[in-house]
Design an enzyme around this catalytic site. Structure first.
Site, PDB file in Angstrom:
ATOM      1  N   GLU A  60      64.224  30.874 -80.778  1.00  0.00           N
ATOM      2  CA  GLU A  60      63.376  31.894 -81.392  1.00  0.00           C
ATOM      3  C   GLU A  60      61.892  31.616 -81.164  1.00  0.00           C
ATOM      4  O   GLU A  60      61.113  32.526 -80.869  1.00  0.00           O
ATOM      5  CB  GLU A  60      63.672  32.007 -82.896  1.00  0.00           C
ATOM      6  N   HIS A 129      71.030  36.417 -93.765  1.00  0.00           N
ATOM      7  CA  HIS A 129      71.608  37.604 -93.147  1.00  0.00           C
ATOM      8  C   HIS A 129      71.400  38.836 -94.030  1.00  0.00           C
ATOM      9  O   HIS A 129      71.816  39.922 -93.669  1.00  0.00           O
ATOM     10  CB  HIS A 129      73.096  37.400 -92.906  1.00  0.00           C
TER      11      HIS A 129
END
Lengths: 326, 335
Positions: A60, A129
């Site tokens: 990332e 999430h």
């Protein structure tokens, strides 16, 4: 006009912007062959090839750092981070570089990139999430933080974000991806960043919301109209930062009652800034203290208790009635 | 001569018993995962679900090499590791049901199984998230002069992340007892190793940090067990980290949402032919140490265990809503 889900509308925005400007590059984990974990980039790899739709390794910080470099050289990278909770890893690159290069270089270097990430609850998954941490980004000067509330605004705002000269964090509510369809015009449509909109007009109470919480807020407004004869105005922020306070300040001057609805935890959330603006700019018009219906100051619970965490129509109407009866 | 025969016989008996234990261990994981898939379809388990089918030999083989004092740090595909570590299937399933009797109080679900008793420091939904944690556990062990190993599982996708490299360097620099187990199943979700690594031999990466390493056939439970035992022995005797790459394959999709556009059905079938359970059964039968009756007994035991676990999870309860704010901050008072 075709009726589209938010996934399809976002896909349309990406596709048209890639056709329009060869500098637009899509990159991220599984955005290519697989079409993205939520299928937002579906078909782009076939249409534009692997040079413009880039499958990256799991990295990332690298993905975002590279996007910054590409943007400085005039490309328009749109990177996808699979879940907003995975973007904490690249926080450094956004905070220390993307948001500051223009300032550091006295306006000579620009970072026209977009970081797209699904946020929020509704898929009954754990923690990173499902959470809403837009306040992290909204707190950073030099960034724009955008959250659409449905397919049409998603498409129009993503187009604007891609064309914008500054770095944009673009949060997409997972709960809205396939929740409903809206008419989305095939021809170009944009919405200005940094401008909110009135989603519903009313005179008695101002409800301020955005993203996935707009729908329950609108439902609550309908219910209040029907059951209590209360006319609620609903403001859809669309951009969290820089915050457009003109509409909600004007609205609250009219209604005298204000309430904020967001999924993020309450403390230091976007609602806190909205309240500060109202206190600064509409204090003498307020008839009662401002209300908040938000997530709680806990880690978002797993699916068994997700419904209790995320603001519901019932919680919104309950708080609205409390305010109106004060 | 007599002694010899007797000796061989005993060794053979021990081997057979151990082989049956390994087989049963792999079957316990496989049947649990199959049941999880069903329960997910039945909407009993929610959120995301990542199944371990195909990789059983890794968890089984590696955990055979560790003692109860050692620590385990795992990934989001960790049901098998948790089960092998001794967390009861009932507590694992209750967790996946989101029930408070689950090993993480129903707050973690499939991806965040935790258990203090068995020193299981969690599944981890963030790829590579556990690597620095394991290094920290090992550093604390070293500082507190405890002779323990911290075993960290992760997939090959983690190797592309910065924390993998930071962790390798730190563990080697400070000579820390970490067993790094890389479960190389060739795909980081949908991205094949060849699209994510400039050098595909993963052991060569840790060489540059002066970390000892070995690569082993992760579909062969005995090979994994032997390799893990010798790795752990090296860690304990030299007080240094070790990197064990287990070359394996996941039979199912990455998660229940994955359309699997990145690999062919025939590739999956080919790997299934090399499945760790299938080949181990063939091997034992070939040696005459396994009968159909043995398999039947094992399957019966496993089915019973899992049925009981499902019944337990069904009967469990959800955490009361007034408890949701617990453990955000410590409940311990300042001394």
């Amino acid at each position: 006009m075709a009726k589209m889900t938010m996934v399809q509308a976002l896909n349309l925005a990406l596709r048209q912007e890639m056709e329009r400007d060869e500098n637009v590059i899509v990159l991220g984990e599984d955005v290519g062959v697989d079409g993205g974990v939520f299928r937002v980039t579906d078909g782009l790899h076939e249409a534009f090839g692997e040079e413009r739709v880039v499958d990256t390794p799991l990295a990332e910080n690298g993905i975002v750092g590279m996007s910054i470099g590409m943007a400085v050289y005039g490309l328009r990278p749109v990177c996808e981070i699979q879940f907003s909770g995975f973007a904490y890893q690249n926080f450094h690159q956004i905070e220390n570089h993307a948001s500051r290069l223009r300032w550091r270089s006295q306006g000579r270097y620009h970072v026209p990139m977009v970081l797209r990430a699904p946020y929020g609850g509704g898929v009954r998954a754990l923690e990173h999430h499902s959470e809403s941490r837009e306040a992290f980004w909204a707190h950073i000067p030099g960034l724009k933080m955008v959250i659409p509330s449905g397919p049409r605004s998603a498409r129009a705002l993503l187009v604007s974000a891609i064309r914008d000269p500054d770095p944009v964090i673009f949060y997409e509510a997972k709960a809205l991806y396939r929740a409903f369809r809206e008419e989305v015009p095939e021809e170009e449509e944009t919405l200005p960043l940094g401008e909110s909109r009135i989603a519903r007009e009313g005179d008695d109470l101002t409800l301020i919301s955005y993203g996935a919480m707009l729908r329950p807020t609108l439902s609550a407004a309908e219910q209040l109209e029907k059951e209590d004869g209360v006319s609620a105005e609903v403001i859809d922020l669309l951009t969290i930062s820089p915050l457009d306070d003109t509409l909600f300040v004007t609205s609250v001057k009219k209604t005298g009652h204000a309430m904020i609805v967001h999924e993020a935890p309450m403390s230091f959330g976007p609602g806190a800034e909205i309240i500060a603006r109202l206190v600064e700019k509409a204090f003498y018009y307020l008839e009662v203290p401002i209300g908040r219906v938000t997530g709680y100051d806990v880690v978002i619970p797993l699916f068994a208790r997700e419904k209790d965490y995320i603001p519901s129509v019932e919680r919104i109407t309950h708080e609205a009635r409390r305010i109106l009866e004060t | 001569m007599t002694t010899n025969t007797k000796g061989t016989k005993q060794a053979g008996e021990v081997d057979r018993r151990h082989a049956l234990h390994l087989l049963k261990s792999m079957l316990r994981i496989r049947r649990l995962e199959e049941r999880c898939a069903e329960l997910y379809s039945a909407m009993k388990i929610r959120g995301f679900l990542h199944l371990y089918d195909g990789q059983e030999a890794v968890a089984v083989g590696v955990l055979e090499a560790l003692t109860k004092d050692d620590a385990i740090v795992a990934t989001y595909r960790e049901h098998g590791h948790a089960l092998m570590r001794g967390i009861p299937a009932s507590a694992i399933l209750a967790e996946m049901y989101g029930k408070q009797e689950g090993c993480s109080r129903g707050r973690g679900g499939s991806m965040h199984l935790f258990d203090e008793k068995t020193r299981f420091y969690g599944g981890n939904a963030i790829v590579r998230g556990g690597l620095p944690l394991a290094v920290g556990l090992a550093l604390a062990d070293k500082m507190q002069q405890k002779n323990r190993v911290s075993c960290c599982f992760f997939g090959e996708g983690a190797v592309a992340e910065g924390e993998f490299h930071e962790s390798m360097n730190l563990a080697a620099l400070w000579q820390l007892p970490v067993l790094f187990v890389c479960e190389n199943n060739l795909y980081a979700m949908g991205t094949a190793l060849k699209y994510s690594e400039s050098v595909m031999d993963l052991t060569s990466k840790v060489m540059s940090y002066d970390v000892s390493s070995a690569a082993v056939d992760g579909m062969d439970v005995l090979a994994v067990e032997i390799a893990a035992k010798s790795a752990v022995e090296a860690i304990r005797s030299q007080g240094k980290p070790f990197f064990l790459e287990c070359r394996t394959y996941r039979f199912r999709a990455h998660s229940m949402y994955d359309p699997e556009l990145y690999r062919t059905k025939s590739e999956v079938e080919e790997w299934k032919g090399r499945g760790p359970i299938k080949t181990f059964i063939e091997k034992m039968k070939g040696q005459g140490t396994l009968s159909d009756a043995d398999i039947e007994t094992i399957e019966g035991d496993v089915a019973r265990e899992i049925n009981e676990a499902v019944a337990f999870a069904e009967a469990c309860t959800w955490e009361p809503i007034e408890d949701v704010a617990r453990f955000v901050y410590s409940e311990r008072r300042m001394p």
